[in-house]
Scaffold this motif. Sequence first.
Motif, PDB file in Angstrom:
ATOM      1  N   TYR A 228      66.558-103.384 -43.353  1.00 56.53           N
ATOM      2  CA  TYR A 228      67.918-103.929 -43.433  1.00 56.53           C
ATOM      3  C   TYR A 228      67.954-105.142 -44.350  1.00 56.53           C
ATOM      4  CZ  TYR A 228      69.065-101.002 -39.428  1.00 56.53           C
ATOM      5  OH  TYR A 228      69.270 -99.933 -38.606  1.00 56.53           O
ATOM      6  N   THR A 229      69.117-105.419 -44.930  1.00 59.88           N
ATOM      7  CA  THR A 229      69.297-106.639 -45.707  1.00 59.88           C
ATOM      8  C   THR A 229      69.396-107.826 -44.756  1.00 59.88           C
ATOM      9  OG1 THR A 229      71.711-106.426 -45.691  1.00 59.88           O
ATOM     10  CG2 THR A 229      70.516-105.413 -47.556  1.00 59.88           C
ATOM     11  N   GLU A 230      69.253-109.028 -45.286  1.00 59.31           N
ATOM     12  CA  GLU A 230      69.300-110.243 -44.474  1.00 59.31           C
ATOM     13  C   GLU A 230      70.619-110.381 -43.718  1.00 59.31           C
ATOM     14  OE1 GLU A 230      67.173-112.652 -43.627  1.00 59.31           O
ATOM     15  OE2 GLU A 230      65.538-111.721 -44.722  1.00 59.31           O
ATOM     16  N   ASP A 231      71.714-109.887 -44.301  1.00 56.97           N
ATOM     17  CA  ASP A 231      73.030-110.048 -43.676  1.00 56.97           C
ATOM     18  C   ASP A 231      73.592-108.733 -43.132  1.00 56.97           C
ATOM     19  OD1 ASP A 231      73.459-108.859 -46.132  1.00 56.97           O
ATOM     20  OD2 ASP A 231      75.185-110.096 -46.655  1.00 56.97           O
ATOM     21  N   ALA A 232      72.710-107.789 -42.842  1.00 56.00           N
ATOM     22  CA  ALA A 232      73.137-106.475 -42.352  1.00 56.00           C
ATOM     23  C   ALA A 232      73.834-106.578 -41.004  1.00 56.00           C
ATOM     24  CB  ALA A 232      71.924-105.556 -42.229  1.00 56.00           C
ATOM     25  N   LYS A 233      74.652-105.572 -40.730  1.00 54.29           N
ATOM     26  CA  LYS A 233      75.296-105.447 -39.422  1.00 54.29           C
ATOM     27  C   LYS A 233      74.791-104.161 -38.784  1.00 54.29           C
ATOM     28  CE  LYS A 233      79.393-107.988 -40.681  1.00 54.29           C
ATOM     29  NZ  LYS A 233      80.827-107.966 -40.895  1.00 54.29           N
ATOM     30  N   PHE A 234      74.267-104.289 -37.577  1.00 57.27           N
ATOM     31  CA  PHE A 234      73.731-103.160 -36.821  1.00 57.27           C
ATOM     32  C   PHE A 234      74.734-102.848 -35.722  1.00 57.27           C
ATOM     33  CE2 PHE A 234      71.194-101.380 -33.367  1.00 57.27           C
ATOM     34  CZ  PHE A 234      70.425-100.447 -34.020  1.00 57.27           C
ATOM     35  N   LEU A 235      75.206-101.614 -35.698  1.00 55.49           N
ATOM     36  CA  LEU A 235      76.224-101.216 -34.730  1.00 55.49           C
ATOM     37  C   LEU A 235      75.638-100.193 -33.767  1.00 55.49           C
ATOM     38  CD1 LEU A 235      79.153-100.757 -37.287  1.00 55.49           C
ATOM     39  CD2 LEU A 235      78.631-102.771 -35.905  1.00 55.49           C
ATOM     40  N   ALA A 236      75.332-100.654 -32.576  1.00 53.19           N
ATOM     41  CA  ALA A 236      74.821 -99.772 -31.524  1.00 53.19           C
ATOM     42  C   ALA A 236      75.995 -99.353 -30.636  1.00 53.19           C
ATOM     43  CB  ALA A 236      73.774-100.492 -30.696  1.00 53.19           C
ATOM     44  N   PRO A 237      75.937 -98.153 -30.072  1.00 48.87           N
ATOM     45  CA  PRO A 237      77.027 -97.717 -29.198  1.00 48.87           C
ATOM     46  C   PRO A 237      77.208 -98.648 -28.004  1.00 48.87           C
ATOM     47  CG  PRO A 237      75.495 -95.913 -29.655  1.00 48.87           C
ATOM     48  CD  PRO A 237      74.887 -97.167 -30.209  1.00 48.87           C
ATOM     49  N   HIS A 238      78.434 -98.932 -27.690  1.00 52.93           N
ATOM     50  CA  HIS A 238      78.790 -99.717 -26.500  1.00 52.93           C
ATOM     51  C   HIS A 238      78.162-101.111 -26.490  1.00 52.93           C
ATOM     52  CE1 HIS A 238      80.363 -95.906 -25.164  1.00 52.93           C
ATOM     53  NE2 HIS A 238      79.173 -95.381 -25.287  1.00 52.93           N
ATOM     54  N   ALA A 239      77.987-101.693 -27.660  1.00 51.14           N
ATOM     55  CA  ALA A 239      77.409-103.037 -27.771  1.00 51.14           C
ATOM     56  C   ALA A 239      78.102-103.767 -28.918  1.00 51.14           C
ATOM     57  CB  ALA A 239      75.910-102.947 -28.042  1.00 51.14           C
ATOM     58  N   PRO A 240      78.145-105.088 -28.837  1.00 51.89           N
ATOM     59  CA  PRO A 240      78.724-105.835 -29.958  1.00 51.89           C
ATOM     60  C   PRO A 240      77.836-105.719 -31.194  1.00 51.89           C
ATOM     61  CG  PRO A 240      77.881-107.323 -28.264  1.00 51.89           C
ATOM     62  CD  PRO A 240      77.729-105.935 -27.741  1.00 51.89           C
ATOM     63  N   ALA A 241      78.425-105.948 -32.346  1.00 55.98           N
ATOM     64  CA  ALA A 241      77.666-105.898 -33.596  1.00 55.98           C
ATOM     65  C   ALA A 241      76.533-106.917 -33.569  1.00 55.98           C
ATOM     66  CB  ALA A 241      78.581-106.164 -34.779  1.00 55.98           C
ATOM     67  N   VAL A 242      75.404-106.531 -34.115  1.00 56.09           N
ATOM     68  CA  VAL A 242      74.253-107.416 -34.257  1.00 56.09           C
ATOM     69  C   VAL A 242      74.171-107.745 -35.744  1.00 56.09           C
ATOM     70  CG1 VAL A 242      71.768-107.634 -33.929  1.00 56.09           C
ATOM     71  CG2 VAL A 242      73.111-106.271 -32.315  1.00 56.09           C
ATOM     72  N   ILE A 243      74.197-109.026 -36.078  1.00 51.72           N
ATOM     73  CA  ILE A 243      74.298-109.419 -37.483  1.00 51.72           C
ATOM     74  C   ILE A 243      73.047-110.176 -37.919  1.00 51.72           C
ATOM     75  CG2 ILE A 243      75.662-110.723 -39.171  1.00 51.72           C
ATOM     76  CD1 ILE A 243      78.070-110.296 -37.250  1.00 51.72           C
ATOM     77  N   GLY A 244      72.437-109.689 -38.994  1.00 52.07           N
ATOM     78  CA  GLY A 244      71.268-110.334 -39.578  1.00 52.07           C
ATOM     79  C   GLY A 244      69.966-109.642 -39.197  1.00 52.07           C
ATOM     80  N   ARG A 245      69.040-109.648 -40.127  1.00 49.99           N
ATOM     81  CA  ARG A 245      67.754-108.961 -39.940  1.00 49.99           C
ATOM     82  C   ARG A 245      67.001-109.458 -38.714  1.00 49.99           C
ATOM     83  NH1 ARG A 245      64.530-109.437 -45.010  1.00 49.99           N
ATOM     84  NH2 ARG A 245      65.874-107.768 -45.752  1.00 49.99           N
ATOM     85  N   ASP A 246      66.948-110.768 -38.516  1.00 50.49           N
ATOM     86  CA  ASP A 246      66.222-111.309 -37.362  1.00 50.49           C
ATOM     87  C   ASP A 246      66.863-110.879 -36.052  1.00 50.49           C
ATOM     88  OD1 ASP A 246      64.398-112.552 -39.044  1.00 50.49           O
ATOM     89  OD2 ASP A 246      65.391-114.508 -38.949  1.00 50.49           O
ATOM     90  N   ALA A 247      68.193-110.881 -36.008  1.00 53.92           N
ATOM     91  CA  ALA A 247      68.903-110.467 -34.795  1.00 53.92           C
ATOM     92  C   ALA A 247      68.709-108.974 -34.537  1.00 53.92           C
ATOM     93  CB  ALA A 247      70.385-110.810 -34.907  1.00 53.92           C
ATOM     94  N   ILE A 248      68.677-108.200 -35.603  1.00 51.40           N
ATOM     95  CA  ILE A 248      68.442-106.759 -35.463  1.00 51.40           C
ATOM     96  C   ILE A 248      67.041-106.532 -34.894  1.00 51.40           C
ATOM     97  CG2 ILE A 248      68.113-104.597 -36.749  1.00 51.40           C
ATOM     98  CD1 ILE A 248      70.381-105.633 -38.648  1.00 51.40           C
TER      99      ILE A 248
END
Length: 74
Positions: A34-54
Amino acid sequence: MQENQAVRQELEAGVREWMSKFKAGDVAGVAALYTEDAKFLAPHAPAVIGRDAIQAFLAGAREMGVAEVELTIA
C-alpha cells in the motif's frame, strides 16, 4: 481488449501476492503493498488510513485468529 486482459492479469497477480503474504503471517509485507496514504476498507469497519495503520489492523486480524483471506476481483 488485450490491454484490459493485461490489467486484469496484473491485478490478479497482486491479489495472489497479498493473500500469500497474509497467509504466511507477513503483515508488514502486505502493508508494504500500500502507499503511505492508502485507505483500507474492510467490511463493517471504519476506513483504516495509512500504511502503518493498515499493518496494525491486519496484525490485529491475525491475532484474532484470521489466518487466511480470500480476495476476488469482480
